[in-house]
Design an enzyme around this catalytic site. Structure first.
Site, PDB file in Angstrom:
ATOM      1  N   PRO A 144       2.195  -5.828 -39.135  1.00 27.32           N
ATOM      2  CA  PRO A 144       2.976  -4.590 -39.207  1.00 27.32           C
ATOM      3  C   PRO A 144       2.725  -3.631 -38.056  1.00 27.32           C
ATOM      4  O   PRO A 144       1.600  -3.506 -37.564  1.00 27.32           O
ATOM      5  CB  PRO A 144       2.515  -3.957 -40.529  1.00 27.32           C
ATOM      6  CG  PRO A 144       1.155  -4.519 -40.765  1.00 27.32           C
ATOM      7  CD  PRO A 144       1.214  -5.925 -40.219  1.00 27.32           C
ATOM      8  N   ASN A 145       3.794  -2.980 -37.661  1.00 26.86           N
ATOM      9  CA  ASN A 145       3.806  -1.926 -36.628  1.00 26.86           C
ATOM     10  C   ASN A 145       3.659  -2.445 -35.207  1.00 26.86           C
ATOM     11  O   ASN A 145       3.770  -1.673 -34.258  1.00 26.86           O
ATOM     12  CB  ASN A 145       2.740  -0.847 -36.906  1.00 26.86           C
ATOM     13  CG  ASN A 145       2.951  -0.160 -38.232  1.00 26.86           C
ATOM     14  OD1 ASN A 145       4.059   0.285 -38.509  1.00 26.86           O
ATOM     15  ND2 ASN A 145       1.927  -0.099 -39.065  1.00 26.86           N
TER      16      ASN A 145
ATOM     17  N   ARG B 286       3.745   2.948 -29.298  1.00 21.65           N
ATOM     18  CA  ARG B 286       2.755   3.268 -30.325  1.00 21.65           C
ATOM     19  C   ARG B 286       1.361   3.439 -29.721  1.00 21.65           C
ATOM     20  O   ARG B 286       0.781   2.463 -29.221  1.00 21.65           O
ATOM     21  CB  ARG B 286       2.730   2.118 -31.339  1.00 21.65           C
ATOM     22  CG  ARG B 286       1.693   2.272 -32.421  1.00 21.65           C
ATOM     23  CD  ARG B 286       1.539   0.985 -33.216  1.00 21.65           C
ATOM     24  NE  ARG B 286       0.473   1.120 -34.190  1.00 21.65           N
ATOM     25  CZ  ARG B 286      -0.198   0.120 -34.730  1.00 21.65           C
ATOM     26  NH1 ARG B 286       0.103  -1.129 -34.403  1.00 21.65           N
ATOM     27  NH2 ARG B 286      -1.157   0.346 -35.587  1.00 21.65           N
TER      28      ARG B 286
ATOM     29  N   TYR C 115      -3.379   0.862 -27.598  1.00 23.06           N
ATOM     30  CA  TYR C 115      -2.786  -0.471 -27.616  1.00 23.06           C
ATOM     31  C   TYR C 115      -2.135  -0.897 -26.304  1.00 23.06           C
ATOM     32  O   TYR C 115      -1.647  -2.018 -26.203  1.00 23.06           O
ATOM     33  CB  TYR C 115      -1.768  -0.568 -28.767  1.00 23.06           C
ATOM     34  CG  TYR C 115      -2.395  -0.341 -30.121  1.00 23.06           C
ATOM     35  CD1 TYR C 115      -3.391  -1.190 -30.592  1.00 23.06           C
ATOM     36  CD2 TYR C 115      -2.022   0.728 -30.931  1.00 23.06           C
ATOM     37  CE1 TYR C 115      -3.982  -0.989 -31.835  1.00 23.06           C
ATOM     38  CE2 TYR C 115      -2.610   0.942 -32.169  1.00 23.06           C
ATOM     39  CZ  TYR C 115      -3.591   0.079 -32.608  1.00 23.06           C
ATOM     40  OH  TYR C 115      -4.185   0.282 -33.830  1.00 23.06           O
TER      41      TYR C 115
ATOM     42  N   ASN D 158      -2.163 -11.848 -34.705  1.00 22.51           N
ATOM     43  CA  ASN D 158      -2.655 -10.470 -34.763  1.00 22.51           C
ATOM     44  C   ASN D 158      -2.183  -9.927 -36.101  1.00 22.51           C
ATOM     45  O   ASN D 158      -1.025  -9.516 -36.225  1.00 22.51           O
ATOM     46  CB  ASN D 158      -2.132  -9.629 -33.609  1.00 22.51           C
ATOM     47  CG  ASN D 158      -2.725  -8.226 -33.657  1.00 22.51           C
ATOM     48  OD1 ASN D 158      -3.305  -7.817 -34.667  1.00 22.51           O
ATOM     49  ND2 ASN D 158      -2.584  -7.483 -32.570  1.00 22.51           N
TER      50      ASN D 158
ATOM     51  N   ALA E 219      -2.798  -4.229 -39.456  1.00 24.92           N
ATOM     52  CA  ALA E 219      -3.478  -3.556 -40.578  1.00 24.92           C
ATOM     53  C   ALA E 219      -3.796  -4.511 -41.727  1.00 24.92           C
ATOM     54  O   ALA E 219      -4.746  -4.273 -42.486  1.00 24.92           O
ATOM     55  CB  ALA E 219      -2.627  -2.395 -41.070  1.00 24.92           C
TER      56      ALA E 219
ATOM     57  N   GLU F  24      -7.748 -15.356 -34.659  1.00 26.26           N
ATOM     58  CA  GLU F  24      -7.413 -13.953 -34.939  1.00 26.26           C
ATOM     59  C   GLU F  24      -7.585 -13.146 -33.659  1.00 26.26           C
ATOM     60  O   GLU F  24      -8.629 -13.259 -33.002  1.00 26.26           O
ATOM     61  CB  GLU F  24      -8.356 -13.427 -36.029  1.00 26.26           C
ATOM     62  CG  GLU F  24      -8.164 -11.957 -36.352  1.00 26.26           C
ATOM     63  CD  GLU F  24      -9.199 -11.446 -37.366  1.00 26.26           C
ATOM     64  OE1 GLU F  24      -9.791 -12.265 -38.115  1.00 26.26           O
ATOM     65  OE2 GLU F  24      -9.434 -10.226 -37.380  1.00 26.26           O
TER      66      GLU F  24
ATOM     67  N   HIS G 138      -6.905  -9.180 -31.630  1.00 30.36           N
ATOM     68  CA  HIS G 138      -6.553  -7.765 -31.691  1.00 30.36           C
ATOM     69  C   HIS G 138      -6.514  -7.216 -30.276  1.00 30.36           C
ATOM     70  O   HIS G 138      -7.363  -7.577 -29.444  1.00 30.36           O
ATOM     71  CB  HIS G 138      -7.572  -6.967 -32.509  1.00 30.36           C
ATOM     72  CG  HIS G 138      -7.710  -7.449 -33.908  1.00 30.36           C
ATOM     73  ND1 HIS G 138      -6.839  -7.088 -34.907  1.00 30.36           N
ATOM     74  CD2 HIS G 138      -8.598  -8.309 -34.468  1.00 30.36           C
ATOM     75  CE1 HIS G 138      -7.191  -7.689 -36.029  1.00 30.36           C
ATOM     76  NE2 HIS G 138      -8.252  -8.439 -35.788  1.00 30.36           N
TER      77      HIS G 138
ATOM     78  N   ARG H 240     -14.015   1.338 -33.507  1.00 31.76           N
ATOM     79  CA  ARG H 240     -13.077   2.315 -34.083  1.00 31.76           C
ATOM     80  C   ARG H 240     -13.555   2.727 -35.488  1.00 31.76           C
ATOM     81  O   ARG H 240     -14.743   2.736 -35.740  1.00 31.76           O
ATOM     82  CB  ARG H 240     -11.662   1.713 -34.075  1.00 31.76           C
ATOM     83  CG  ARG H 240     -11.199   1.358 -32.647  1.00 31.76           C
ATOM     84  CD  ARG H 240      -9.798   0.791 -32.625  1.00 31.76           C
ATOM     85  NE  ARG H 240      -8.835   1.745 -33.131  1.00 31.76           N
ATOM     86  CZ  ARG H 240      -7.588   1.432 -33.473  1.00 31.76           C
ATOM     87  NH1 ARG H 240      -7.161   0.183 -33.355  1.00 31.76           N
ATOM     88  NH2 ARG H 240      -6.771   2.365 -33.929  1.00 31.76           N
TER      89      ARG H 240
HETATM   90  C1  DQA Z   1      -4.820  -4.122 -34.257  1.00 33.92           C
HETATM   91  C2  DQA Z   1      -6.016  -3.377 -34.870  1.00 33.92           C
HETATM   92  C3  DQA Z   1      -5.738  -3.026 -36.324  1.00 33.92           C
HETATM   93  O1  DQA Z   1      -6.860  -2.338 -36.884  1.00 33.92           O
HETATM   94  C4  DQA Z   1      -4.523  -2.128 -36.421  1.00 33.92           C
HETATM   95  O2  DQA Z   1      -4.213  -1.867 -37.787  1.00 33.92           O
HETATM   96  C5  DQA Z   1      -3.338  -2.658 -35.691  1.00 33.92           C
HETATM   97  C6  DQA Z   1      -3.527  -3.339 -34.418  1.00 33.92           C
HETATM   98  C7  DQA Z   1      -5.026  -4.389 -32.746  1.00 33.92           C
HETATM   99  O3  DQA Z   1      -4.315  -5.247 -32.218  1.00 33.92           O
HETATM  100  O4  DQA Z   1      -5.861  -3.750 -32.099  1.00 33.92           O
HETATM  101  O5  DQA Z   1      -2.195  -2.447 -36.109  1.00 33.92           O
HETATM  102  O6  DQA Z   1      -4.685  -5.382 -34.908  1.00 33.92           O
END
Ligand code: DQA
Length: 145
Positions: free
Chosen positions: A9-10, A17, A22, A73, A76, A97, A99, A106
């Site tokens: 998501p997002n 964003r 990011y 990725n 959240a 996985e 990120h 963080r």
């Molecule tokens: C994320 C890190 C997550 O904690 C966050 O909720 C994201 C992006 C990253 O790519 O750094 O949406 O996965």
């Protein structure tokens, strides 16, 4: 070799964003870079993003018939979703996985992942390079096995 590239998501809002966290690349630009590296490695990369957990889980369920491994990725859902953990485990597929940000540096809640112990590896903190390193790691794993 076929690889699923999954974004939670997002991540469709990348570019706009929180670019200080990011980066400024859009999701389409990240996808293009990963697809291009896949081509160099001889792997076909199939990207998918959803903000809907049910749709995401339905897509994951189709993957055993379609790909050899997954770069994900989970965004959240990393920190919240037992359902995604179970769904990935059910595929039986190796996954990495990734990120963009350094989730260890963080908020406390970002330090826990429901997925990491099932992954063949985890890469975080390198922006788009996290995805590229993740793909290289998965490719090596699939080539060796
Ligand atoms: C994320 C890190 C997550 O904690 C966050 O909720 C994201 C992006 C990253 O790519 O750094 O949406 O996965």
């Amino acid at each position: 070799m076929r690889i699923a590239l999954l974004h939670g998501p997002n991540l469709d809002r990348l570019g706009a964003r929180e670019p200080e966290i990011y980066g400024s690349l859009t999701l389409a630009e990240i996808d293009a870079r990963v697809v291009e590296l896949g081509r160099e490695l001889g792997a076909e990369v199939a990207p998918f993003q959803s903000n809907f957990e049910g749709a995401f889980l339905d897509h994951v369920a189709t993957l055993p018939a379609a790909v050899d491994g997954i770069v994900i990725n989970p965004a959240a859902w990393t920190h919240t979703s037992v359902a995604l953990r179970d769904s990935l485990a059910a595929t039986g597929l190796p996954f990495v996985e990734v990120h963009l940000s350094n989730v260890s540096a963080r908020e406390e809640f970002r330090k826990h992942s429901y997925l990491s112990d099932l992954a063949i590896g985890v890469v975080y903190g390198f922006g788009v390079e996290s995805y590229l390193l993740g793909l290289r790691g998965l490719h090596s794993h699939l080539t060796a096995t």
